[in-house]
Design a protein around this motif. Structure first.
Motif, PDB file in Angstrom:
ATOM      1  N   VAL A  33      34.404  47.392 -90.476  1.00  0.00           N
ATOM      2  CA  VAL A  33      34.775  48.805 -90.359  1.00  0.00           C
ATOM      3  C   VAL A  33      34.274  49.533 -91.603  1.00  0.00           C
ATOM      4  CG1 VAL A  33      36.672  50.467 -90.195  1.00  0.00           C
ATOM      5  CG2 VAL A  33      36.788  48.307 -88.928  1.00  0.00           C
ATOM      6  N   LEU A  34      33.368  50.489 -91.390  1.00  0.00           N
ATOM      7  CA  LEU A  34      32.725  51.228 -92.477  1.00  0.00           C
ATOM      8  C   LEU A  34      33.361  52.602 -92.620  1.00  0.00           C
ATOM      9  CD1 LEU A  34      29.051  50.430 -91.377  1.00  0.00           C
ATOM     10  CD2 LEU A  34      30.355  49.237 -93.143  1.00  0.00           C
ATOM     11  N   VAL A  35      33.690  52.979 -93.845  1.00  0.00           N
ATOM     12  CA  VAL A  35      34.341  54.264 -94.110  1.00  0.00           C
ATOM     13  C   VAL A  35      33.497  55.049 -95.109  1.00  0.00           C
ATOM     14  CG1 VAL A  35      36.442  55.410 -94.919  1.00  0.00           C
ATOM     15  CG2 VAL A  35      36.600  53.221 -93.684  1.00  0.00           C
ATOM     16  N   VAL A  90      35.125  48.383 -95.410  1.00  0.00           N
ATOM     17  CA  VAL A  90      34.083  48.744 -96.385  1.00  0.00           C
ATOM     18  C   VAL A  90      34.187  50.238 -96.668  1.00  0.00           C
ATOM     19  CG1 VAL A  90      31.610  48.705 -96.887  1.00  0.00           C
ATOM     20  CG2 VAL A  90      32.603  46.963 -95.369  1.00  0.00           C
ATOM     21  N   GLY A  91      34.284  50.612 -97.943  1.00  0.00           N
ATOM     22  CA  GLY A  91      34.408  52.019 -98.286  1.00  0.00           C
ATOM     23  C   GLY A  91      33.362  52.464 -99.279  1.00  0.00           C
ATOM     24  N   TYR A 114      33.695  47.420-101.734  1.00  0.00           N
ATOM     25  CA  TYR A 114      33.591  48.737-102.367  1.00  0.00           C
ATOM     26  C   TYR A 114      32.123  49.021-102.672  1.00  0.00           C
ATOM     27  CZ  TYR A 114      38.640  48.505-102.880  1.00  0.00           C
ATOM     28  OH  TYR A 114      39.989  48.428-102.629  1.00  0.00           O
ATOM     29  N   VAL A 115      31.588  50.048-102.021  1.00  0.00           N
ATOM     30  CA  VAL A 115      30.179  50.421-102.169  1.00  0.00           C
ATOM     31  C   VAL A 115      30.115  51.715-102.973  1.00  0.00           C
ATOM     32  CG1 VAL A 115      28.055  50.993-100.932  1.00  0.00           C
ATOM     33  CG2 VAL A 115      29.652  49.321 -99.948  1.00  0.00           C
ATOM     34  N   ALA A 116      29.766  51.588-104.262  1.00  0.00           N
ATOM     35  CA  ALA A 116      29.781  52.750-105.159  1.00  0.00           C
ATOM     36  C   ALA A 116      31.071  53.528-104.966  1.00  0.00           C
ATOM     37  CB  ALA A 116      28.557  53.641-104.923  1.00  0.00           C
TER      38      ALA A 116
END
Length: 261
Positions: A33-35, A90-91, A114-116
């Motif tokens: 799940v991408l946020v 994933v955020g 945590y992506v940036a």
């Protein structure tokens, strides 16, 4: 010595049984799940999604209203509750604050990526974390606030500054499209404190660029270390939209998180 001949039907049945047993034994892959974060939308994951899908993952790009940490977390939590089986959340950017809050109390969330992104502790805000460390130039790149009829302000990045500020390692034509389609974030959302960050008890992974001008890279390093990140990837020269400019590296880290027991 006589050879034992097994009838073809029995051989086929045995093979099918073995295949079925193997399929049963293989655990289902988690749903990803991408946020998305502030000043972006779900299209910011468009280069990551095909990689994950090709590798057999079900992917959901969840809506993020960008109105407030708790309210946005409730929306994402609603999406996760409707998914059978394990989930990796994933955020990106402000989306990190949202997934930290949304995952709390959801038994099917097995990990956070945590992506940036922000990973605030209880009582911390995105604005405070940004100001705690040197390196962000976001404040000077914002357009005048847009007053909302219900009260409060919406924030945008000036389109003329968007490429350099937000997506410096993305081709200029693409950055212009992103600037025109950016989603505003409520000013109140960036100053809303986290209440119960799930990274305190869930495994987490971090990836960010050392060329990020929105969230200071030193701040993200601090948050990754504090969360006892299973793996932290720092992409040399990458901007705030590392998932756009370095999609394979981001997808790879997500898949590592998903494959961790």
């Amino acid at each position: 010595m006589k050879k034992r001949i097994i009838p073809g039907g029995l051989m086929l049945a045995a093979a099918l049984f073995a295949t079925g047993a193997q399929a049963q034994a293989a655990p289902a892959k988690p749903t990803i799940v991408l946020v998305h974060g502030a000043f972006a939308d779900s299209s910011s994951w468009n280069r990551v999604i095909p990689i994950l899908q090709q590798d057999g993952y079900t992917v959901v790009a969840a809506p993020n209203p960008l109105r407030g940490v708790r309210a946005d977390a409730d929306v994402v939590a609603g999406v996760v509750k409707g998914i059978d089986g394990p989930v990796v959340l994933v955020g990106h950017s402000y989306g990190g604050s949202v997934i930290s809050e949304a995952a709390e109390g959801l038994p099917n969330v097995k990990g956070l990526v945590y992506v940036a992104a922000f990973a605030p502790d209880t009582g911390e805000t995105a604005l405070a974390l940004t100001g705690q460390f040197p390196g962000s130039t976001l404040g000077t790149a914002l357009a005048p606030p847009v007053r909302l009829t219900a009260g409060g302000n919406d924030l945008y990045i000036l389109q003329a500054r968007f490429h350099d500020q937000f997506a410096a390692d993305v081709p200029a034509p693409e950055a212009r499209l992103m600037a025109a389609g950016q989603r505003p974030v409520a000013e109140a959302a960036l100053s809303e404190a986290s209440t119960a960050p799930a990274w305190k008890h869930l495994p987490s992974w971090f990836i960010y660029g050392d060329g990020d001008k929105n969230i200071p890279p030193v701040a993200m390093g601090f948050m990754a270390e504090r969360a006892k990140s299973r793996q932290t990837v720092v992409v040399k020269g990458a901007s705030h939209v590392v998932m756009v400019s370095h999609a394979p590296e981001v997808a790879n880290l997500i898949e590592r998180a998903a494959a961790t027991p």
